[in-house]
Design an enzyme around this catalytic site. Sequence first.
Site, PDB file in Angstrom:
ATOM      1  N   LYS A 269     -32.347  44.534 -27.554  1.00 47.27           N
ATOM      2  CA  LYS A 269     -33.004  43.655 -26.588  1.00 47.27           C
ATOM      3  C   LYS A 269     -34.479  44.028 -26.470  1.00 47.27           C
ATOM      4  CE  LYS A 269     -29.399  41.393 -25.365  1.00 47.27           C
ATOM      5  NZ  LYS A 269     -29.272  40.034 -25.788  1.00 47.27           N
TER       6      LYS A 269
ATOM      7  N   THR B 193     -20.979  41.043 -19.360  1.00 50.49           N
ATOM      8  CA  THR B 193     -22.196  40.368 -18.906  1.00 50.49           C
ATOM      9  C   THR B 193     -21.994  38.863 -18.765  1.00 50.49           C
ATOM     10  OG1 THR B 193     -22.894  40.454 -21.211  1.00 50.49           O
ATOM     11  CG2 THR B 193     -23.869  42.072 -19.753  1.00 50.49           C
TER      12      THR B 193
ATOM     13  N   ARG C 119     -32.117  43.343 -19.276  1.00 47.74           N
ATOM     14  CA  ARG C 119     -31.073  42.381 -18.932  1.00 47.74           C
ATOM     15  C   ARG C 119     -31.097  42.042 -17.446  1.00 47.74           C
ATOM     16  NH1 ARG C 119     -26.578  42.268 -22.826  1.00 47.74           N
ATOM     17  NH2 ARG C 119     -27.112  43.639 -24.532  1.00 47.74           N
TER      18      ARG C 119
ATOM     19  N   HIS D 200     -17.890  36.195 -26.889  1.00 48.39           N
ATOM     20  CA  HIS D 200     -18.347  35.198 -27.854  1.00 48.39           C
ATOM     21  C   HIS D 200     -18.073  35.712 -29.271  1.00 48.39           C
ATOM     22  CE1 HIS D 200     -21.834  37.757 -28.481  1.00 48.39           C
ATOM     23  NE2 HIS D 200     -22.097  37.716 -27.176  1.00 48.39           N
TER      24      HIS D 200
ATOM     25  N   HIS E 229     -18.362  39.309 -30.502  1.00 49.49           N
ATOM     26  CA  HIS E 229     -17.348  40.325 -30.172  1.00 49.49           C
ATOM     27  C   HIS E 229     -16.117  40.230 -31.084  1.00 49.49           C
ATOM     28  CE1 HIS E 229     -19.327  39.540 -26.160  1.00 49.49           C
ATOM     29  NE2 HIS E 229     -19.461  40.842 -26.257  1.00 49.49           N
TER      30      HIS E 229
ATOM     31  N   LYS F   5     -24.297  31.162 -33.486  1.00 49.93           N
ATOM     32  CA  LYS F   5     -25.236  30.415 -32.640  1.00 49.93           C
ATOM     33  C   LYS F   5     -25.104  28.932 -32.988  1.00 49.93           C
ATOM     34  CE  LYS F   5     -27.776  33.504 -30.330  1.00 49.93           C
ATOM     35  NZ  LYS F   5     -26.828  34.032 -29.397  1.00 49.93           N
ATOM     36  N   THR F   6     -25.033  28.089 -31.961  1.00 49.10           N
ATOM     37  CA  THR F   6     -24.963  26.639 -32.182  1.00 49.10           C
ATOM     38  C   THR F   6     -26.172  26.017 -31.497  1.00 49.10           C
ATOM     39  OG1 THR F   6     -23.794  26.149 -30.133  1.00 49.10           O
ATOM     40  CG2 THR F   6     -22.440  26.784 -32.017  1.00 49.10           C
TER      41      THR F   6
ATOM     42  N   LYS G 291     -27.742  36.322 -37.699  1.00 51.96           N
ATOM     43  CA  LYS G 291     -26.508  36.423 -36.919  1.00 51.96           C
ATOM     44  C   LYS G 291     -25.796  35.085 -36.877  1.00 51.96           C
ATOM     45  CE  LYS G 291     -26.947  40.205 -33.618  1.00 51.96           C
ATOM     46  NZ  LYS G 291     -26.997  40.567 -32.206  1.00 51.96           N
TER      47      LYS G 291
ATOM     48  N   GLN H  93     -22.879  55.939 -21.640  1.00 55.72           N
ATOM     49  CA  GLN H  93     -21.928  55.591 -22.701  1.00 55.72           C
ATOM     50  C   GLN H  93     -21.341  56.861 -23.331  1.00 55.72           C
ATOM     51  OE1 GLN H  93     -22.865  52.220 -25.238  1.00 55.72           O
ATOM     52  NE2 GLN H  93     -21.692  53.103 -26.900  1.00 55.72           N
TER      53      GLN H  93
ATOM     54  N   ASP I 279     -25.154  47.947 -33.975  1.00 61.76           N
ATOM     55  CA  ASP I 279     -26.295  48.107 -33.064  1.00 61.76           C
ATOM     56  C   ASP I 279     -26.044  49.201 -32.020  1.00 61.76           C
ATOM     57  OD1 ASP I 279     -24.278  46.606 -31.894  1.00 61.76           O
ATOM     58  OD2 ASP I 279     -25.626  45.249 -30.828  1.00 61.76           O
TER      59      ASP I 279
END
Length: 406
Positions: A83, A41, A87, A46, A49, A231-232, A228, A172, A193
Amino acid sequence: MASVYDTLIERGFLKQFTHEEEIKELLEKEKITFYIGFDPTADSLHVGHFIAMMMMAHMQRAGHRPVALVGGGTAMVGDPSGKTDMRKMLTKEDIAHNVECIKAQMERFIDFSDGKAILENNADWLLNLNYVDFIREIGVHFSVNRMLTAECFKQRLEKGLSFLEFNYMLMQGYDFLELNRRYNCVMQLGGDDQWSNMLAGADLIRRKENKPAFAMTCTLLTNSEGKKMGKTESGALWLDSRKTSPYDFYQYWRNVNDADVEKCLALLTFLPMDEVRRLGALEGAEINEAKKVLAYEVTKLIHGEEEAQKAKSAAEALFAGGGDMANVPTASISSSLVGSTILDILTAAKVIPSKGEGRRLIQQGGLTVNDVKVTDINMVVTEEHFKDGSMLVRRGKKNYNKIVIE
């Protein structure tokens, strides 16, 4: 000799299993083919993963064969897991570009030479399926009642779940079946998840092929408060150096909470567990040494030894005051911007994501220019601010950027 199962348990990777005892025995006695899926995506993976890739690397080092499955087909539908909104739809060209970028990042962890690992793209089998044939062959094995109880659909039902997304679980599950038929792939690994989707695939193989199939989930990367990580203030922590510089990447790990150091060392480095426990047990000022080891090891894995060394030197130079500033992230601005406000310059240089973010930073006393705290949101930047051709900006306690004039 300990099997990879013991390694993954000891390091804190594993969360849920379809058949724990059988999996344990299988990994001790046989060399298997397993897979992990990555949805393309974005043009970079990031930190979310990262654990999955580490798990994959541990499995490969123990002699098991990974299939890295890039979801060129499933990305055209979009995974509803975790989500609340649907998406955004990607074009085939975007997806193909993202697949190439992701493969290059995986090669830092996984050895694809001589068939030791396989890279597959599910677009190869999903995009040419005949829908009626697919529903007759695969759809017949899925109970809608059971699907609706899955965690990944529950959240979306409140806002409205499209039929497009409802197909994701079937697709999947079909991926696992296809990989089982092509490579005798008997296990799927993935984030916690994905549990509902993974169960669906293992169940489908048992029904269609009359063969055992297994799934194991890995823990998600969360901090001691259960939030989580990765994240910045400017968004996700990317593995691509153009999106997150090696210095910023290094600094993120250098500044994790004391309580998270041992967990991150166990999950995100290959350091022996005796050393992980020793570093994790350090207290007070000494825990900073453990954080430096963590930051260096993780940056080395993602960006290579040279970039890790540069980031380490830059961080140490800044904290020691002065020193070698060569490796601090540098942004250049047009000379026509001199005379603009500090917020205009920082947004143009992409040091802050928005002026609103910059205003908050100044109001909280978190922005300095050349070691002087900025108190005025309308401060004008002049040529005087560019000592020796550059201006040093610090956000918070430890995020530095150098701004130069083109």
